[in-house]
Design an enzyme around this catalytic site. Structure first.
Site, PDB file in Angstrom:
ATOM      1  N   LYS A  13      -3.582  23.065 -32.182  1.00 17.26           N
ATOM      2  CA  LYS A  13      -4.467  24.028 -31.939  1.00 17.26           C
ATOM      3  C   LYS A  13      -4.172  25.472 -32.609  1.00 17.26           C
ATOM      4  O   LYS A  13      -5.218  25.900 -32.955  1.00 17.26           O
ATOM      5  CB  LYS A  13      -4.064  24.494 -30.402  1.00 17.26           C
ATOM      6  CG  LYS A  13      -4.140  23.307 -29.155  1.00 17.26           C
ATOM      7  CD  LYS A  13      -4.113  23.912 -27.823  1.00 17.26           C
ATOM      8  CE  LYS A  13      -2.655  24.559 -27.594  1.00 17.26           C
ATOM      9  NZ  LYS A  13      -1.544  23.420 -27.458  1.00 17.26           N
ATOM     10  N   ARG A 137      11.565  26.226 -33.520  1.00 15.31           N
ATOM     11  CA  ARG A 137      11.306  26.914 -32.222  1.00 15.31           C
ATOM     12  C   ARG A 137      12.372  26.277 -31.186  1.00 15.31           C
ATOM     13  O   ARG A 137      12.737  24.970 -31.162  1.00 15.31           O
ATOM     14  CB  ARG A 137       9.954  26.729 -31.850  1.00 15.31           C
ATOM     15  CG  ARG A 137       9.050  27.567 -32.224  1.00 15.31           C
ATOM     16  CD  ARG A 137       7.397  27.154 -31.877  1.00 15.31           C
ATOM     17  NE  ARG A 137       7.268  27.131 -30.530  1.00 15.31           N
ATOM     18  CZ  ARG A 137       6.155  26.711 -30.053  1.00 15.31           C
ATOM     19  NH1 ARG A 137       5.080  26.740 -31.008  1.00 15.31           N
ATOM     20  NH2 ARG A 137       5.779  26.626 -28.792  1.00 15.31           N
TER      21      ARG A 137
HETATM   22  P1  AMP Z   1       2.808  27.770 -26.962  1.00 14.17           P
HETATM   23  O1  AMP Z   1       3.098  28.448 -28.446  1.00 14.17           O
HETATM   24  O2  AMP Z   1       1.362  27.982 -26.564  1.00 14.17           O
HETATM   25  O3  AMP Z   1       3.224  26.253 -26.808  1.00 14.17           O
HETATM   26  O4  AMP Z   1       3.383  28.579 -25.908  1.00 14.17           O
HETATM   27  C1  AMP Z   1       4.932  28.564 -25.629  1.00 14.17           C
HETATM   28  C2  AMP Z   1       5.440  28.838 -24.360  1.00 14.17           C
HETATM   29  O5  AMP Z   1       4.918  30.239 -23.844  1.00 14.17           O
HETATM   30  C3  AMP Z   1       4.725  27.960 -23.205  1.00 14.17           C
HETATM   31  O6  AMP Z   1       5.806  26.729 -23.131  1.00 14.17           O
HETATM   32  C4  AMP Z   1       5.031  28.863 -22.097  1.00 14.17           C
HETATM   33  O7  AMP Z   1       6.528  28.984 -21.814  1.00 14.17           O
HETATM   34  C5  AMP Z   1       4.678  30.371 -22.717  1.00 14.17           C
HETATM   35  N1  AMP Z   1       3.176  30.409 -22.423  1.00 14.17           N
HETATM   36  C6  AMP Z   1       2.247  30.607 -23.195  1.00 14.17           C
HETATM   37  N2  AMP Z   1       0.827  30.745 -22.858  1.00 14.17           N
HETATM   38  C7  AMP Z   1       1.057  30.677 -21.735  1.00 14.17           C
HETATM   39  C8  AMP Z   1       0.224  30.717 -20.633  1.00 14.17           C
HETATM   40  N3  AMP Z   1      -1.193  30.625 -20.864  1.00 14.17           N
HETATM   41  N4  AMP Z   1       0.619  30.497 -19.228  1.00 14.17           N
HETATM   42  C9  AMP Z   1       1.895  30.352 -19.025  1.00 14.17           C
HETATM   43  N5  AMP Z   1       2.832  30.268 -20.016  1.00 14.17           N
HETATM   44  C10 AMP Z   1       2.616  30.368 -21.202  1.00 14.17           C
END
Ligand code: AMP
Length: 193
Positions: A13, A137
């Protein structure tokens, strides 16, 4: 051009969102990136979300929706945005829909990649970060990644149906190379925003 990118963690993404943002001259809004920078800065929000993020759990709908509302209120989103990582629950999708009103989303692009490939990718991502001297990460390890996939299946997957029923969903096979995936996405979107 108001787009949402949907798909499991590791589906690409972020890569596609960056390309789309450059192509349509609109900002790439990654909630994960926003939250990670808050954690790094040690802000109140960062301290609030750090443990949940590290555990691969979602932070609560109200908190993330107010972060996104604040970001969407900034003037650089007048011509649109590429949302990456939001919405992730039906409640968040409803909040976004209410916020955008009649001037809603242009499309929702769902990238699908099977689990075995996602595990390979996430391991590669951690190895790449390591060899570049950067820290991987915290949530890119197998146990937490499994949790993130589970959370995706339960909380986020229902959004495919949510957006399909609104005629907004574009499903793309995310297994190909980044260039091929970008070309497939481009086939479905206008040349200019
Ligand atoms: P990502 O980099 O998009 O995988 O996001 C990393 C982490 O941030 C996720 O595993 C959640 O803990 C938090 N996070 C990001 N976006 C959201 C969202 N829309 N709703 C809830 N938690 C989020």
């Amino acid at each position: 051009m108001k787009l949402v990118l949907l798909g499991p963690p590791g589906a690409g993404k972020g890569t596609q969102a960056k390309r789309l943002a450059a192509r349509y001259h609109v900002p790439h809004l990654s909630t994960g990136d926003i939250l990670r920078s808050e954690v790094k800065a040690g802000s109140e929000l960062g301290r609030l979300v750090e443990d949940k993020m590290g555990a691969g759990k979602l932070i609560d709908d109200e908190t993330i929706s107010s972060v996104v509302a604040g970001r969407l209120a900034q003037s650089d989103t007048v011509n649109g945005f590429i949302l990456d990582g939001y919405p992730r629950t039906v409640a968040q999708a409803n909040t976004l829909e209410q916020r955008l009103g009649s001037d809603g989303l242009t499309a929702v692009i769902e990238l699908s990649v099977d689990e075995a490939e996602l595990f390979d990718r996430i391991q590669a991502r951690a190895t790449e970060a390591g060899s570049a001297g950067a820290q991987a990460r915290k949530d890119d390890n197998t146990a937490i990644f499994r949790k993130r996939l589970q959370t995706f299946a339960i909380e986020t997957k229902p959004l495919s149906e949510f957006y399909a029923s609104r005629g907004l969903l574009i499903q793309i096979d995310g297994r190909a190379s980044a260039d091929e995936v970008a070309a497939h996405i481009a086939d479905h979107l206008p040349k200019h925003g």
